[in-house]
Design a protein around this motif. Structure first.
Motif, PDB file in Angstrom:
ATOM      1  N   THR A 118     -15.694  -1.677  17.657  1.00 36.31           N
ATOM      2  CA  THR A 118     -16.589  -2.627  18.040  1.00 36.31           C
ATOM      3  C   THR A 118     -16.057  -3.966  17.699  1.00 36.31           C
ATOM      4  N   TYR A 119     -16.056  -4.071  16.238  1.00 37.69           N
ATOM      5  CA  TYR A 119     -15.489  -5.536  15.731  1.00 37.69           C
ATOM      6  C   TYR A 119     -14.305  -5.997  16.299  1.00 37.69           C
ATOM      7  N   ALA A 120     -13.403  -5.365  16.333  1.00 35.52           N
ATOM      8  CA  ALA A 120     -11.956  -5.785  16.958  1.00 35.52           C
ATOM      9  C   ALA A 120     -12.034  -6.048  18.403  1.00 35.52           C
ATOM     10  N   LEU A 121     -12.954  -5.220  19.290  1.00 37.28           N
ATOM     11  CA  LEU A 121     -13.040  -5.630  20.648  1.00 37.28           C
ATOM     12  C   LEU A 121     -13.770  -6.852  20.958  1.00 37.28           C
ATOM     13  N   ILE A 122     -15.122  -7.299  20.138  1.00 38.07           N
ATOM     14  CA  ILE A 122     -15.877  -8.411  20.258  1.00 38.07           C
ATOM     15  C   ILE A 122     -14.827  -9.625  19.873  1.00 38.07           C
ATOM     16  N   GLN A 123     -14.181  -9.419  18.864  1.00 38.34           N
ATOM     17  CA  GLN A 123     -13.270 -10.211  18.387  1.00 38.34           C
ATOM     18  C   GLN A 123     -12.217 -11.054  19.498  1.00 38.34           C
ATOM     19  N   ALA A 124     -11.839  -9.655  20.018  1.00 38.95           N
ATOM     20  CA  ALA A 124     -10.679 -10.020  21.137  1.00 38.95           C
ATOM     21  C   ALA A 124     -11.315 -10.517  22.422  1.00 38.95           C
ATOM     22  N   LEU A 125     -12.285 -10.135  22.656  1.00 38.12           N
ATOM     23  CA  LEU A 125     -12.855 -10.406  24.099  1.00 38.12           C
ATOM     24  C   LEU A 125     -13.786 -11.749  24.253  1.00 38.12           C
ATOM     25  N   GLN A 126     -14.277 -12.011  23.120  1.00 36.97           N
ATOM     26  CA  GLN A 126     -15.101 -13.349  23.145  1.00 36.97           C
ATOM     27  C   GLN A 126     -16.023 -13.530  24.074  1.00 36.97           C
ATOM     28  N   PRO A 127     -16.829 -12.606  24.913  1.00 35.67           N
ATOM     29  CA  PRO A 127     -17.510 -12.811  26.002  1.00 35.67           C
ATOM     30  C   PRO A 127     -18.432 -13.833  25.978  1.00 35.67           C
ATOM     31  N   ASP A 128     -18.768 -14.226  27.321  1.00 34.40           N
ATOM     32  CA  ASP A 128     -19.864 -15.363  27.384  1.00 34.40           C
ATOM     33  C   ASP A 128     -21.134 -14.710  27.280  1.00 34.40           C
ATOM     34  N   ILE A 129     -21.213 -13.432  27.861  1.00 29.55           N
ATOM     35  CA  ILE A 129     -22.408 -12.494  27.921  1.00 29.55           C
ATOM     36  C   ILE A 129     -22.040 -11.019  27.503  1.00 29.55           C
ATOM     37  N   LEU A 130     -22.861 -10.438  26.586  1.00 29.19           N
ATOM     38  CA  LEU A 130     -22.763  -9.135  26.383  1.00 29.19           C
ATOM     39  C   LEU A 130     -24.267  -8.546  26.676  1.00 29.19           C
ATOM     40  N   ILE A 131     -24.083  -7.394  27.586  1.00 24.54           N
ATOM     41  CA  ILE A 131     -25.358  -6.825  27.783  1.00 24.54           C
ATOM     42  C   ILE A 131     -25.306  -5.130  27.313  1.00 24.54           C
ATOM     43  N   HIS A 132     -26.144  -5.050  26.475  1.00 25.49           N
ATOM     44  CA  HIS A 132     -26.153  -3.698  25.838  1.00 25.49           C
ATOM     45  C   HIS A 132     -26.970  -2.723  26.518  1.00 25.49           C
ATOM     46  N   ALA A 133     -26.248  -1.912  27.651  1.00 32.04           N
ATOM     47  CA  ALA A 133     -26.992  -0.831  28.282  1.00 32.04           C
ATOM     48  C   ALA A 133     -26.685   0.555  27.851  1.00 32.04           C
ATOM     49  N   ALA A 134     -25.898   0.702  26.620  1.00 34.89           N
ATOM     50  CA  ALA A 134     -25.748   1.885  26.279  1.00 34.89           C
ATOM     51  C   ALA A 134     -26.839   2.576  25.657  1.00 34.89           C
ATOM     52  N   GLY A 135     -26.611   4.020  25.101  1.00 37.97           N
ATOM     53  CA  GLY A 135     -27.692   4.606  24.409  1.00 37.97           C
ATOM     54  C   GLY A 135     -28.482   5.728  25.178  1.00 37.97           C
ATOM     55  N   ARG A 136     -29.295   6.547  24.689  1.00 40.83           N
ATOM     56  CA  ARG A 136     -29.692   7.754  25.254  1.00 40.83           C
ATOM     57  C   ARG A 136     -31.009   7.164  25.994  1.00 40.83           C
ATOM     58  N   SER A 137     -31.516   7.835  27.128  1.00 36.08           N
ATOM     59  CA  SER A 137     -32.331   7.310  27.888  1.00 36.08           C
ATOM     60  C   SER A 137     -33.435   8.359  28.388  1.00 36.08           C
ATOM     61  N   SER A 152     -35.428  12.728  23.093  1.00 37.87           N
ATOM     62  CA  SER A 152     -35.814  11.939  21.887  1.00 37.87           C
ATOM     63  C   SER A 152     -36.634  12.785  20.961  1.00 37.87           C
ATOM     64  N   VAL A 153     -37.592  13.553  21.633  1.00 40.34           N
ATOM     65  CA  VAL A 153     -38.741  14.292  20.898  1.00 40.34           C
ATOM     66  C   VAL A 153     -37.894  15.484  20.344  1.00 40.34           C
ATOM     67  N   THR A 154     -37.102  16.296  21.104  1.00 39.62           N
ATOM     68  CA  THR A 154     -36.489  17.322  20.548  1.00 39.62           C
ATOM     69  C   THR A 154     -35.229  17.153  19.559  1.00 39.62           C
ATOM     70  N   ASP A 155     -34.498  15.938  19.656  1.00 42.12           N
ATOM     71  CA  ASP A 155     -33.567  15.414  18.955  1.00 42.12           C
ATOM     72  C   ASP A 155     -33.577  14.262  18.520  1.00 42.12           C
ATOM     73  N   PRO A 156     -34.519  13.703  17.429  1.00 39.77           N
ATOM     74  CA  PRO A 156     -34.703  12.310  17.328  1.00 39.77           C
ATOM     75  C   PRO A 156     -33.495  11.837  16.543  1.00 39.77           C
ATOM     76  N   ALA A 157     -32.694  12.428  15.762  1.00 40.18           N
ATOM     77  CA  ALA A 157     -31.549  11.906  15.091  1.00 40.18           C
ATOM     78  C   ALA A 157     -30.645  11.345  15.967  1.00 40.18           C
ATOM     79  N   ALA A 158     -30.321  12.237  17.103  1.00 43.45           N
ATOM     80  CA  ALA A 158     -29.161  11.627  17.964  1.00 43.45           C
ATOM     81  C   ALA A 158     -29.955  10.558  18.677  1.00 43.45           C
ATOM     82  N   ASP A 159     -31.159  10.583  18.951  1.00 37.44           N
ATOM     83  CA  ASP A 159     -31.643   9.225  19.659  1.00 37.44           C
ATOM     84  C   ASP A 159     -31.488   7.963  18.582  1.00 37.44           C
ATOM     85  N   PHE A 160     -31.810   8.360  17.306  1.00 38.48           N
ATOM     86  CA  PHE A 160     -31.884   6.962  16.513  1.00 38.48           C
ATOM     87  C   PHE A 160     -30.438   6.709  16.343  1.00 38.48           C
TER      88      PHE A 160
END
Length: 303
Positions: free
Chosen positions: A52-71, A76-84
């Motif tokens: 992640t650090y290497a990619l951000i350093q290489a890209l230097q994006p104007d905008i970063l939209i963080h849309a990743a993650g469980r949804s 999240s109720v049955t597996d809170p650890a994975a959600d966290f």
């Protein structure tokens, strides 16, 4: 602009990817599987790693939209650890990478109305009480606090976008997909709840338009921003509207069993966006019509 999107293979991420490509931006799709398509730069990395650090350093994006993650609230109720683990730690790592290597990047974190839980009164404002009733909502709020922390201590442009009930063609989960799946070839549809539960549905096109609008605003200081239609629609009404598009008109029954972690009613209020001249434009009737047409075309092609 150079726009990086995490979770670019997901429902919202893929829509954002296509939307910003259509506007002529340089789009970098960050996901667990490599996205290889014309006009888009794919990056297959683990957001939990030093990559992640290497990619951000290489890209230097104007905008970063963080849309990743469980949804999923139920998951999240049955597996809170994975959600966290897919939530706050990843947000911290992205913010830290931007702090170190690309401090001029605008960071938009896609949060959720789940942070409000069951609100004491409607509509829900950005300053309404935070009271999540699921691990999913708790972890979204913890991530929001990180966005605010970095903005206040290190500066930079950022915001947490509290998206209400997102929907649109291509979404293969949640209410619309569930009803369509059960209506396909069946005369009766069984759903959880009483049907009186209500949601504020916001179409994916309005989400893409709103995020573009937010990017253009000058006062992004880590604050939360509601993204919703401002209209509360009962689940029963939406379900019947969907069913009405099927030739055999299936009936709908509700079990009365409440889903753990699910709020009773939502209706948002977009003080921040509305005051700056942005409002959602796609009605639930228009959005459902588009969705069912997509679903039927997809399934008829399979047959």
């Amino acid at each position: 602009m150079k726009i990086a999107i995490t979770g670019a293979g997901g429902f919202i991420g893929s829509a954002l990817r296509a939307y910003h490509q259509s506007l002529g931006h340089e789009v970098h799709a960050i996901s667990r599987t490599l996205i290889n398509e014309p006009g888009c730069y794919g990056h297959c990395i683990s957001l939990h790693s030093e990559e992640t650090y290497a990619l951000i350093q290489a890209l230097q994006p104007d905008i970063l939209i963080h849309a990743a993650g469980r949804s999923s609230v139920p998951n999240s109720v049955t597996d809170p650890a994975a959600d966290f683990n897919s939530g706050p730690p990843v947000v911290f790592q992205l913010l830290d990478a931007l702090r170190l290597h690309s401090p001029k990047t605008t960071f938009l974190f896609l949060s959720s109305a789940a942070v409000y839980g069951n609100p004491a009164k409607l509509p829900i404002h950005e300053y309404s009480a935070i009271n999540p009733i699921s691990p999913y909502g708790c972890h979204k709020y913890q991530s929001e606090l990180l966005v605010r922390e970095f903005a206040e201590i290190y500066g930079g442009r950022s915001a947490s976008i509290r998206i209400f009930s997102a929907y649109g063609k291509g979404l293969k989960r949640q209410l619309l997909w569930d009803v369509c799946q059960k209506a396909w070839g069946n005369n009766q549809i069984s759903l959880l709840g009483s049907g009186n539960e209500a949601r504020d549905f916001v179409h994916i096109t309005d989400i893409c338009r709103a995020l573009e609008f937010i990017i253009g605003q000058s006062d992004l200081i880590g604050q939360p921003i509601n993204l919703c239609s401002g209209i509360s629609t009962p689940i029963q009404e939406v379900s019947q509207l969907i069913a009405s598009h099927f030739p055999h008109q299936p009936s709908i029954i509700f079990s009365g069993v409440q889903q753990l972690g699910a709020p009773a009613r939502w209706q948002g209020e977009t003080s921040w966006l509305h005051s700056r001249g942005f409002d959602c434009s796609i009605s639930i009737a228009e959005g459902v019509n588009e969705y069912v047409e997509w679903f039927l075309n997809t399934h008829q092609q399979k047959d």
